[in-house]
Write a protein that holds these residues in place. Structure first.
Motif: not given
Length: 242
Positions: A55, A132, A135-139, A141-142
């Motif tokens: 990440t 899930r 998009a703003d919390d993509r990091i 979520a990863e």
């Protein structure tokens, strides 16, 4: 005056089985806490390595999720030890024949059934529908997606098995304590024995105490003790001993 001691009632097999199952669950809870702590350190290290390699999260984000992972591990271990102590105390209370222990066991069994079902649902949900976020919390979520992979491969199946065993164990204990032999043993009442004498009798009724002029009615004074002088009267004449 003394009375023979009453023999303790024999524990029915249903109560013994329920107590033994509670003790086995207590040992399992403590063992789970110990294993959880032993696995937690390596899990956090594997998570950090995977997060740095796979990440683009910053060190602060990784530290935040790692701290959450470490804190949840310690909390789960503490709750496991407390649950083990509680289950052991309930088992000893059942073996001692305390009726309150049965009510407390039913409450704990209902709570344990609910927690076991919730834990099993969470495990199944994590596999069936991974978390899930936007998009703003993509990091984030990863990072959260890497937590499950950081645990050993056998960890999630073992947790699922323990959740099912917990549900069945509490259910069996609750059923055993509803059976008539368990109710007769845990609802018994033992009347206290009281010694005969001034103020009490063997049946528990109050006995007359001593009067101002002598012992209570029904007890003759010894022949060597002269009778007391009634109030307002004259002492009796001395006996002629010639």
């Amino acid at each position: 005056m003394s009375y023979p001691e009453r023999a303790a009632p024999r524990r029915p097999g249903t109560v013994v089985a329920a107590a033994a199952l509670l003790l086995a669950m207590a040992v399992g809870a403590v063992a789970y806490a110990v294993v959880n702590l032993a696995v937690g350190g390596g899990t956090v290290d594997r998570f950090r390595d995977a997060a740095a390699e796979r990440t683009g999260a910053s060190g602060g984000d990784i530290d935040q999720v790692a701290g959450l992972l470490r804190g949840s591990t310690v909390l789960a271990a503490v709750l496991g030890v407390l649950a083990g102590l509680l289950l052991a105390g309930l088992a000893l209370g059942l073996l001692a024949g305390r009726s309150g222990a049965r009510t407390a066991t039913w409450v704990v069994a209902g709570t344990g059934l609910l927690c076991g079902c919730c834990g099993l649902a969470v495990l199944v949900g994590q596999r069936a529908a991974p978390l899930r976020l936007g998009a703003d919390d993509r990091i984030t979520a990863e990072l959260l997606g890497l937590v499950g992979d950081a645990y050993p491969s056998w960890w999630i199946p073992v947790n699922a098995t323990l959740s099912v065993a917990q549900i069945l164990g509490y259910l069996v204990v609750a059923v055993l304590l509803t059976l008539p032999p368990s109710g007769a043993f845990l609802r018994r009442r033992t009347a206290p024995l009281r010694l005969s004498g001034y103020g009490a009798t063997a049946s528990g009724a109050a006995a007359p105490g001593p009067t101002p002029w002598g012992p209570p009615p029904g007890l003759n004074p010894p022949s060597s003790v002269p009778p007391a002088t009634p109030p307002g009267g004259f002492p009796p004449p001395p006996e002629d001993r010639r």
